[in-house]
Enzyme design. Sequence first.
Site, PDB file in Angstrom:
ATOM      1  N   CYS A 145       0.834  -1.219  -0.074  1.00 21.44           N
ATOM      2  CA  CYS A 145      -0.010  -0.061  -0.078  1.00 21.44           C
ATOM      3  C   CYS A 145       0.958   1.155   0.024  1.00 21.44           C
ATOM      4  CB  CYS A 145      -0.855  -0.076   1.071  1.00 21.44           C
ATOM      5  SG  CYS A 145      -2.581   0.860   1.025  1.00 21.44           S
ATOM      6  N   HIS A 146       0.632   2.399  -0.703  1.00 21.86           N
ATOM      7  CA  HIS A 146       1.423   3.623  -0.904  1.00 21.86           C
ATOM      8  C   HIS A 146       1.148   4.443   0.455  1.00 21.86           C
ATOM      9  CE1 HIS A 146       1.165   2.314  -5.221  1.00 21.86           C
ATOM     10  NE2 HIS A 146       2.295   2.941  -5.132  1.00 21.86           N
ATOM     11  N   MET A 162      -8.209   0.894   1.027  1.00 24.97           N
ATOM     12  CA  MET A 162      -7.697   0.290   1.948  1.00 24.97           C
ATOM     13  C   MET A 162      -7.745   1.050   3.201  1.00 24.97           C
ATOM     14  SD  MET A 162      -7.161  -2.352   0.619  1.00 24.97           S
ATOM     15  CE  MET A 162      -7.022  -3.418   1.887  1.00 24.97           C
ATOM     16  N   GLU A 163      -7.412   2.295   3.286  1.00 26.97           N
ATOM     17  CA  GLU A 163      -7.400   3.263   4.543  1.00 26.97           C
ATOM     18  C   GLU A 163      -9.088   2.926   5.045  1.00 26.97           C
ATOM     19  OE1 GLU A 163      -5.981   3.905   1.681  1.00 26.97           O
ATOM     20  OE2 GLU A 163      -4.068   4.439   2.569  1.00 26.97           O
ATOM     21  N   ASP A 218     -12.322  -5.627  21.683  1.00 25.62           N
ATOM     22  CA  ASP A 218     -11.303  -5.772  22.812  1.00 25.62           C
ATOM     23  C   ASP A 218     -12.094  -5.077  23.973  1.00 25.62           C
ATOM     24  OD1 ASP A 218      -8.662  -5.872  24.061  1.00 25.62           O
ATOM     25  OD2 ASP A 218      -8.649  -3.584  23.822  1.00 25.62           O
TER      26      ASP A 218
END
Lengths: 160, 160, 160, 160, 160, 160
Positions: free
Chosen positions: B76-77, B113-114, B128
């Site tokens: 990924c850039h 992707m972000e 969590d």
Amino acid sequence: MTGLTHFDAEGAAHMVDVSAKADSKRVAVATGWVKMSTETLAIIESGTAAKGDVIGVARLAGIMGAKRTSDLIPLCHPLPIAKVAVELEADDALPGLRVTATVATTGKTGVEMEALTAVSTACLTVYDMAKAVQKDMEIGGLRLLSKTGGKSGDWKAPAP
Amino acid sequence: MTGLTHFDAEGAAHMVDVSAKADSKRVAVATGWVKMSTETLAIIESGTAAKGDVIGVARLAGIMGAKRTSDLIPLCHPLPIAKVAVELEADDALPGLRVTATVATTGKTGVEMEALTAVSTACLTVYDMAKAVQKDMEIGGLRLLSKTGGKSGDWKAPAP
Amino acid sequence: MTGLTHFDAEGAAHMVDVSAKADSKRVAVATGWVKMSTETLAIIESGTAAKGDVIGVARLAGIMGAKRTSDLIPLCHPLPIAKVAVELEADDALPGLRVTATVATTGKTGVEMEALTAVSTACLTVYDMAKAVQKDMEIGGLRLLSKTGGKSGDWKAPAP
Amino acid sequence: MTGLTHFDAEGAAHMVDVSAKADSKRVAVATGWVKMSTETLAIIESGTAAKGDVIGVARLAGIMGAKRTSDLIPLCHPLPIAKVAVELEADDALPGLRVTATVATTGKTGVEMEALTAVSTACLTVYDMAKAVQKDMEIGGLRLLSKTGGKSGDWKAPAP
Amino acid sequence: MTGLTHFDAEGAAHMVDVSAKADSKRVAVATGWVKMSTETLAIIESGTAAKGDVIGVARLAGIMGAKRTSDLIPLCHPLPIAKVAVELEADDALPGLRVTATVATTGKTGVEMEALTAVSTACLTVYDMAKAVQKDMEIGGLRLLSKTGGKSGDWKAPAP
Amino acid sequence: MTGLTHFDAEGAAHMVDVSAKADSKRVAVATGWVKMSTETLAIIESGTAAKGDVIGVARLAGIMGAKRTSDLIPLCHPLPIAKVAVELEADDALPGLRVTATVATTGKTGVEMEALTAVSTACLTVYDMAKAVQKDMEIGGLRLLSKTGGKSGDWKAPAP
């Protein structure tokens, strides 16, 4: 009492004190999948055998992702991770890739989040590498399979 | 040709050259959910209203997670992210929390992707924070809803 | 058997399980050099004595680099590093700077990679700081000098 | 004047101001090698073909290492890296692996350090993966091969 | 002798060797404040009660900041942090917010820097979130309140 | 309306959309100090001249800290930082060290937080290095001195 241990009596988020806990061997196993078309899966499988090892890259991303868990999850304790293994296998019935991660430590808290983060990072990496051929892949089934060790004892997921 | 652009002609993984691409406005929207029991959802909802803001913590984790995307996803850039918004809302029918992330940039590659990493990190953080009351929650439905901008143009997910 | 312990029986990369190993004191020493012209070395030496402390900056970069080792090296275990010392000294015969790093821990695996990463980061930093005056410097001689502690015992490099 | 641009007139280290520079396409190529025994090289080569892909893991580590350059090298500017390619090939004459990295950006400063860091990280990763079979491997020959773009123009390494 | 333990006999910076120290429980408490106008404080207080939880965001940033201490402070040892709690409370007399952080570990060195970094990061985050309404806020009063554990024993700040 | 731009209309934290903003040159200057005893200051000053360069280490930590700003401050945009300079000077009247940081970028948002984070990290590093001789040092006076560039225009701190 809500039972949400990550908040104190006033409701403020905190990182729970584990300093009094004994170091013990702890293992967690988590799983998840990336669902895709039969065509995309075929491309990934052929690539792995010859050129373009999607599965190898995703496995490594999952292992490295486990080491970043306490950076990503705000109230997660940093831990000396002692083992990470990430498996990816093709499932024609899905169709897609099934991912399983096993993480171990000798420490004061469990590694459930590390195992889940490993699976999640591996799945995201599969998506990244195959998104040029299919954008509507889906990631799901991300859950804990088992944990062992620690004061709260062993736990095994019920059959899904 | 496999169509897997993250590998070169010999099958070696590489970070694709985007230096010749023009900077343009790009937006991506992704979604996902955390499925839990009605009891766990009730605890989270009451906590958010009063004490123990699970949703606030998960939202922030998602925003910060978007900024770590290029650290986590190997090919990924790195990108100058211009906007991140993460929404979480309770869905009694799931039951659980639905997460949606919107990421924008003015850059040379997209932010799919972000957006997916923001959703994934927010979901993991919910897990969590609530795992002390329920360990068999499941994360799923993680997929891209839309992307706009860039040479490949706009894309919208088909109805699921 | 290949002897490559970072791969399992199927050849998949994994982070080796060290959870059963005992914590013990471990030390590793590594070395390397940056070869440069006599003129560049003179500039660095005069700078260190008066203005522009290349050696001080590189030493600090090496120390901090040791702490990033498990982020950089995919299958390296995160470790509670207990000591890092990095020495740089001018060698007119090279000509250039010789770098030596000593790293210690009390842990379950060795710190060879931490020592090598410290040397490598210090050398790269010297290159960065001096590249405005000389671009064809060379980094080399990067190797382990010794390791002590751990089950596999002590090891000392043969004379080069 | 020392010519060391990373220090100001008083000799204090600083990150040089590049805000007035124009964005331009810049490419850097760097190289290096890991020298090992013929036996170790044979193990790596057979592993890559079948089980235990040392070269694939090292390539990915090099690509990811390039993205960490400004974290590691104190006075290095953060840059939107547009391309990273890392090649590793066996050289029986060395014997060992030769590594070459090509990094490109459209930015205000060059990517020499990113290319060198990619090579260095890939070499360190090879060492890590093969150190169970040979501890006295050596990393060397790490140098810039060429840079293009930017105000200072193109540069090509003299024949070694 | 200067007493500056972070330098060796030659004056070179190093990370002090703590490998021979025993693991023991250590706690540190630090404090600090952000001074602002009465109007800004009122906006933050109303926001926390209803919309725009500045205090919740700053608390989380402080907790996560504590985990980044050894990344930020060059000669600081990485530590398995066992607890972080960050409190923020409005002080009308300041006027502003007072921040207190408590950090615990079972380790070989103290957590003073982790507590101070938590406070500092929380204060900076308050500044970031409120700077659109007031740019001349001031951060101050950042100091250690107490430390317990370790060979050097307990310490308590004198009254200010 | 509260004026707190880091929250949306529902009060949820978000990273503000700056994608429509033009890139422009932006500079921010921040300051702060570490107050200590005359004896501690004398040790630091003598160390800097000869052995044990506290000021050099703190300067570098400040520069590197500026690069970590968007990692630390949850809603801060990642930015291609174009310049960082950190000055530390002894002030006998304080007594202690005064720190000033100047950060520049050509980007879509300002670098106020980067300048403040640089100062804060440098001050914390001074504390770390001198805490063996004095634990009750205090960090304060941390504030923005000026910012230039961007749509909101130039701003200069009122005299303190």
